[in-house]
Design an enzyme around this catalytic site. Sequence first.
Site, PDB file in Angstrom:
ATOM      1  N   GLU A 301     -21.368  -3.334 -48.322  1.00  0.00           N
ATOM      2  CA  GLU A 301     -22.325  -4.259 -47.744  1.00  0.00           C
ATOM      3  C   GLU A 301     -21.760  -4.845 -46.457  1.00  0.00           C
ATOM      4  O   GLU A 301     -20.579  -5.192 -46.387  1.00  0.00           O
ATOM      5  CB  GLU A 301     -22.628  -5.371 -48.743  1.00  0.00           C
ATOM      6  CG  GLU A 301     -23.808  -6.204 -48.332  1.00  0.00           C
ATOM      7  CD  GLU A 301     -24.450  -6.915 -49.510  1.00  0.00           C
ATOM      8  OE1 GLU A 301     -23.905  -6.821 -50.624  1.00  0.00           O
ATOM      9  OE2 GLU A 301     -25.481  -7.554 -49.294  1.00  0.00           O
ATOM     10  N   GLY A 302     -22.598  -4.909 -45.470  1.00  0.00           N
ATOM     11  CA  GLY A 302     -22.157  -5.516 -44.215  1.00  0.00           C
ATOM     12  C   GLY A 302     -23.019  -6.712 -43.891  1.00  0.00           C
ATOM     13  O   GLY A 302     -23.757  -7.199 -44.741  1.00  0.00           O
ATOM     14  N   THR A 303     -22.928  -7.192 -42.650  1.00  0.00           N
ATOM     15  CA  THR A 303     -23.668  -8.396 -42.295  1.00  0.00           C
ATOM     16  C   THR A 303     -25.162  -8.166 -42.366  1.00  0.00           C
ATOM     17  O   THR A 303     -25.902  -9.014 -42.788  1.00  0.00           O
ATOM     18  CB  THR A 303     -23.323  -8.844 -40.872  1.00  0.00           C
ATOM     19  OG1 THR A 303     -23.112  -7.686 -40.084  1.00  0.00           O
ATOM     20  CG2 THR A 303     -22.091  -9.702 -40.866  1.00  0.00           C
ATOM     21  N   TYR A 304     -25.598  -7.033 -41.924  1.00  0.00           N
ATOM     22  CA  TYR A 304     -27.045  -6.835 -41.931  1.00  0.00           C
ATOM     23  C   TYR A 304     -27.476  -5.603 -42.706  1.00  0.00           C
ATOM     24  O   TYR A 304     -28.652  -5.321 -42.815  1.00  0.00           O
ATOM     25  CB  TYR A 304     -27.584  -6.776 -40.499  1.00  0.00           C
ATOM     26  CG  TYR A 304     -27.243  -5.534 -39.736  1.00  0.00           C
ATOM     27  CD1 TYR A 304     -28.062  -4.414 -39.838  1.00  0.00           C
ATOM     28  CD2 TYR A 304     -26.122  -5.457 -38.928  1.00  0.00           C
ATOM     29  CE1 TYR A 304     -27.774  -3.261 -39.154  1.00  0.00           C
ATOM     30  CE2 TYR A 304     -25.820  -4.306 -38.239  1.00  0.00           C
ATOM     31  CZ  TYR A 304     -26.650  -3.213 -38.350  1.00  0.00           C
ATOM     32  OH  TYR A 304     -26.346  -2.078 -37.666  1.00  0.00           O
ATOM     33  N   ALA A 305     -26.532  -4.865 -43.231  1.00  0.00           N
ATOM     34  CA  ALA A 305     -26.923  -3.634 -43.900  1.00  0.00           C
ATOM     35  C   ALA A 305     -26.196  -3.461 -45.226  1.00  0.00           C
ATOM     36  O   ALA A 305     -25.105  -3.966 -45.415  1.00  0.00           O
ATOM     37  CB  ALA A 305     -26.629  -2.433 -43.009  1.00  0.00           C
ATOM     38  N   THR A 306     -26.849  -2.786 -46.131  1.00  0.00           N
ATOM     39  CA  THR A 306     -26.227  -2.423 -47.391  1.00  0.00           C
ATOM     40  C   THR A 306     -26.270  -0.906 -47.498  1.00  0.00           C
ATOM     41  O   THR A 306     -27.284  -0.310 -47.161  1.00  0.00           O
ATOM     42  CB  THR A 306     -27.003  -3.026 -48.580  1.00  0.00           C
ATOM     43  OG1 THR A 306     -27.326  -4.363 -48.252  1.00  0.00           O
ATOM     44  CG2 THR A 306     -26.184  -2.981 -49.840  1.00  0.00           C
ATOM     45  N   VAL A 307     -25.189  -0.334 -47.949  1.00  0.00           N
ATOM     46  CA  VAL A 307     -25.156   1.123 -48.039  1.00  0.00           C
ATOM     47  C   VAL A 307     -25.155   1.548 -49.500  1.00  0.00           C
ATOM     48  O   VAL A 307     -24.367   1.053 -50.301  1.00  0.00           O
ATOM     49  CB  VAL A 307     -23.924   1.702 -47.328  1.00  0.00           C
ATOM     50  CG1 VAL A 307     -23.961   3.207 -47.367  1.00  0.00           C
ATOM     51  CG2 VAL A 307     -23.874   1.234 -45.898  1.00  0.00           C
ATOM     52  N   LYS A 322     -28.576   3.765 -45.809  1.00  0.00           N
ATOM     53  CA  LYS A 322     -28.164   2.525 -45.157  1.00  0.00           C
ATOM     54  C   LYS A 322     -29.391   1.663 -44.966  1.00  0.00           C
ATOM     55  O   LYS A 322     -30.259   1.958 -44.161  1.00  0.00           O
ATOM     56  CB  LYS A 322     -27.521   2.838 -43.802  1.00  0.00           C
ATOM     57  CG  LYS A 322     -27.014   1.601 -43.086  1.00  0.00           C
ATOM     58  CD  LYS A 322     -26.328   1.975 -41.792  1.00  0.00           C
ATOM     59  CE  LYS A 322     -25.713   0.760 -41.128  1.00  0.00           C
ATOM     60  NZ  LYS A 322     -24.967   1.091 -39.939  1.00  0.00           N
ATOM     61  N   ASP A 414     -15.783   1.837 -31.869  1.00  0.00           N
ATOM     62  CA  ASP A 414     -15.333   1.239 -33.120  1.00  0.00           C
ATOM     63  C   ASP A 414     -14.632   2.278 -33.989  1.00  0.00           C
ATOM     64  O   ASP A 414     -14.923   2.410 -35.175  1.00  0.00           O
ATOM     65  CB  ASP A 414     -16.534   0.630 -33.850  1.00  0.00           C
ATOM     66  CG  ASP A 414     -16.100  -0.284 -34.984  1.00  0.00           C
ATOM     67  OD1 ASP A 414     -14.963  -0.777 -34.930  1.00  0.00           O
ATOM     68  OD2 ASP A 414     -16.888  -0.496 -35.905  1.00  0.00           O
TER      69      ASP A 414
END
Lengths: 637, 258
Positions: A301-307, A322, A414
Amino acid sequence: MKKIKRRLSLTLRGGRGVDESLSELAESMNIEESNAKDNGWPSRSGKQKGSSKALSKAESAAIVTLQPLMEVEGSLSKKQQLGPNISRMVSFFEGEPKLSKHFIRGKQHYRTMPSLARKSKTEPDFFLNDGASFRTIDKGRRMRKSESDSFFDEGTKASDKLFPIPTIDSNFNLPLWRRLSKGRMKTADFHSSSRLCIVHENARLGSDGESDQTSGTSNDDVHSPVKLRHKYPLQRRLSEDITKRLSLPADIHLPDNFLEKRSLSPPFPEGRLSRRMRRASLHEIGFGKMESYTKLDKLGEGTYATVFKGKSKLTDNLVALKEIRLEHEEGAPCTAIREVSLLKDLKHANIVTLHDIIHTEKSLTLVFEYLEKDLKQYMDDCGNIMSMTNVKLFLYQLLRGLNYCHRRRILHRDLKPQNLLINEKGELKLADFGLARAKSVPTKTYSNEVVTLWYRPPDVLLGSTEYSTPIDMWGVGCIFYEMSAGRPLFPGSTVEDELHLIFKTLGTPAAETWPGAMTNEDFLMYNFPHYEPEPLVNLAPRLEADGQDLASKLLQYEAKWRISAEEAMKHPYFNTLGPRIHKLPDTASIFTLDEIRLAKDPGYKSSSVGSSATMPRVPTSRSAISEPPGMCEEFLP
Amino acid sequence: MAAPMRPKDYHTLMSKTTKTGDPSRRRRSHHGDEELVHFRIVRFMMESGIKLRMTSVPMATAAIIYHRFFSICILQDYDPYLIGMTAISLASKVEEEHLKIRDVINVCYRTRHKDKPPLESQTELADLRQAMASCELLIMRVLGFNVTKELPHKYLLHYLKSLGDWIDASVWDRTPIRDTAWAMLRDLYHGKVCLQHEAQHLAVAVLYFSLLCFGIEVPLNNQAETKWWKVFSEDITEEEIKNIIEQIMDVYDLEQRL
């Protein structure tokens, strides 16, 4: 011409600073100059020198003619009178309820828009220009709508595309209104073409496999003057299209009912409809629908996305889903927009493939191919002792993918082991292009916080905001070292700590190793102690001499001295891979060559592996990776 | 997949008109009028862009997004001001020149409604924000998520620089040819011409046109084997340049008709 001039001068005032725009562009010159040849830039050496002088001339000239901003606004506002045209305009939102007639069977589906994209550049546009009459005739007929739209294509509604188009006269490319006004198109023609629109709509296949064409519109006595030719067996051609497009395995399982349906449907016209047809087919099969995928484990899980890990019901392949949440205040996240628009164009064996995009009310889901591990997990699983052969293979693939991006002027920005995905065959693919950007005109400062601290080049750490492809090459050097030595090269926790680690290892920059740093305020402010460079052999003793050489070329302080991805691929370090590897087409994996084989990693402990595979067949669940401090929260499959 | 929004969320602040759903009225729409509408909207966008201190490149991207949207969709179905406003914010994201959505809304609202007081109510702002978020996705879907396009700006800069070295310095400095070319490049985004040609061709045509305006001739061009435009862009012909120039002039004609 005078008229033009006068009017030009009018608008000249309306502009924002020509000087600003010019100087903003001028910054780009140095970076862009290397690309000058492709741009048709005359490469006479004498010309280049004078160019900066010419520019400053341009700037000063521009300043004189500029007018203050306020005046511009004033003149604009005077002219900005809203004519009667406005009153005809229907607001986007007000227009909405009209859509209701496109709703069918009481489903709460929303067709993207009434006549979304019935036109693409190559198509005639009479649908578009006569929306009103089209709609009127439409009335009272039942239309099917697509369940949802596939996003791969320019918004074209899938349902339009299955029906043959009429043979066309020479006027066909003209918009309808023009043809009418020329009087070349008789009323009868007009009607027949309008009817064709309807047939179009109705020719859409229902999900139950019936064609609607026979059901509600037969009394219209429509006939279309179409000639058809069949070129390929339907089924074969369709599978070919799909596999080509989505890089799915050749043995894609198309649902049986779908294939049956195809054989009942109006046959494909040939030629220019093929792209639309394919699109339609893709949708028909189930691309662009959430129902086509089963969600399995959550991967991260990231700031705006879940995988999520998922499975495609169409191909039985694993996919990574994603899911980007959309309730964000600022609209769709800018990283998501860029990632999608970039990845759509990138087709390379060493770049993760975007299979599908699904849009729902609350989220945007990107469907990627699934790869078992990322490089970090791979290294963990083999106890941080990788076979040196594999190090070379992974590095080569990384450079290959990166070279492809850089050729298209896209920076990844990145790079880190977590963003390099590896499958069981040993294919390495670049992922997470959220921070990548199409390197067009470097108009502005890129945000400073882009590369994960450990893999961030010193120039960026010291506040440089004007960077180009070398920004990625430093990270490659760090990853190369990490694979060879089994530990991160510069695991700093803060910017200062990171710089300190770098200088301690590679030596404090001096005028001859990094001329640019000598005037950098940040660098002088930190006042680092003097360190002598450590020989790279001590750092990564397992690395052969050629490898040491390549690593040192990647880890240059001065950005423009860093070796480029293209040159790095030709470095003698890769000579043992043979000559054929340089001639592979972009989309071919390096493992298609017989001489390229993945070796067994010495540190890898497993009993369940057969043959030469170094990884378990059953994909392990990729639990969220513990990220080191300072890492970007964003996480991709 | 359901709609990104429901009717109750919609807001019509950007539109001054009430609903005009009458089909007969819609049918009256005319192609020429449509061009005028687009011209007006792009000017509204440019004006807002200037106030937002956007640079030329995101501004051009916004105009391209706007034009592409309406080359696919029907004008009467959408509020062009909303589309224009959203295109600005989308372009700022694409070109990484971040603008706050709130700023975009406030500035565009002021530009649109000069006679009204600034937007104060929080609910109106929230509604517009919601509308924009939905509209943004809509635009992206319509454009097939392809929101980047190569722009002629960098080419024009290259061309100007190299031509400036070639042309006699006194002539070059006396005429505002750089500003003219740059202004023309910005202006041509008012029309659909920006979509119809390659970036390099547009840049060459703009340069050709501004040379023509000032009556400057590229030295030795009539004796040269390769004309100067061929040097810049190999695949361009003089007819094509003239064709583009005509289209640019059409854009200026539109302004007069406003």
